[in-house]
Design a protein around this motif. Structure first.
Motif: not given
Length: 285
Positions: A48-51, A75-78, A118-119, A121
């Protein structure tokens, strides 16, 4: 440009292979759409992508910040397990910002620098994204984005433009051509179209007579100038703007108009031609 999204163990998840710009009209402003098209590597773990945030700067040697944008998706975007994925960002632009971009672009191509933060995860692992790259914006792609933003429907200072639906089809066509040239850096051609506007909508006999009287008063010294009423001053101003368009037809290569000069003449010509102070065919509207 090269922007990569990397995991905490330095594995590349995705590469941004293309950036596209588009536009939407806003209320009192404009929306710039920036699509990051990514090639996703094969993934074995849900990712996932977040922030996520992008910072958009004017590219090249003199970088200037334009603004920040967040993804259109929640967000979060898978991240898909493999294949292609697009991240869409929307950046709000004020009329002043868009005008500043146009002044720097000066009718040509330009470059944008995109900073992606961003981050990432994967399970309990978190990696920080801090990537940037420059993207070349072609003139035609940007002009299409401007049209979708409805940028060409008004000029600086919010001068209303006539269109075919208002019954002023010749004026709308001429003004459209002038804007076409302005956006492409053809400034002499832009001013030449402005002169066609005056030729297409000439003064009536009544206004021509008034212009003659205004010229006499203006050349008659201080007393004559001070005795001029508002219609006489406006019609003399119209004549001066028309005269400013002459070099575009008769300069024989001696000099050329700058962007600021062409834009000022276009705005003044449209404003004067839509002014309600004239009778007969010299008025649009």
């Amino acid at each position: 440009m090269t922007i990569s999204i990397v995991t905490s163990n330095c594995q590349i998840l995705a590469d941004v292979y293309q950036i596209q710009v588009n536009g939407l009209p806003g209320l009192g402003g404009y929306t710039l759409i920036i699509n990051l098209h990514c090639t996703v590597r094969s993934l074995e773990t849900q990712t996932f992508l977040r922030h996520l945030v992008i910072r958009v700067d004017w590219g090249g040697e003199e970088q200037r910040r334009i603004g920040f944008a967040i993804p259109e998706q929640a967000q979060p975007i898978q991240i898909s397990s493999s294949g292609q994925q697009t991240l869409e960002f929307r950046l709000a632009l004020t009329p002043q910002q868009l005008e500043a971009i146009e002044a720097r672009r000066n009718g040509g191509d330009f470059r944008l620098r995109i900073w992606l933060t961003g981050e990432v995860t994967q399970g309990g692992n978190i990696a920080t994204i801090t990537e940037s790259g420059e993207h070349h914006i072609r003139q035609q792609d940007w002009i299409e984005a401007l049209e979708r933003m409805e940028y060409r429907r008004s000029l600086l200072y919010e001068v209303p433009l006539p269109d075919q639906e208002s019954g002023a089809e010749p004026a709308a066509d001429i003004i459209g051509k002038a804007q076409y040239h302005l956006l492409r850096g053809h400034y002499d051609e832009c001013v030449a179209e402005c002169r066609k506007l005056f030729e297409t909508y000439p003064l009536s006999k009544e206004d021509e007579a008034q212009l003659g009287r205004a010229r006499e008063k203006f050349s008659g010294g201080r007393d004559g100038k001070e005795s001029m009423d508002i219609p006489e001053r406006l019609i003399l101003l119209r004549d001066a703007i028309k005269h400013a368009t002459h070099p575009a037809h008769h300069n024989h290569g001696r000099d050329s108009y700058s962007r600021d000069q062409a834009r000022a003449i276009l705005a003044a010509a449209v404003a004067m031609m839509t002014c309600s102070g004239f009778a007969g065919p010299g008025h649009i509207g």
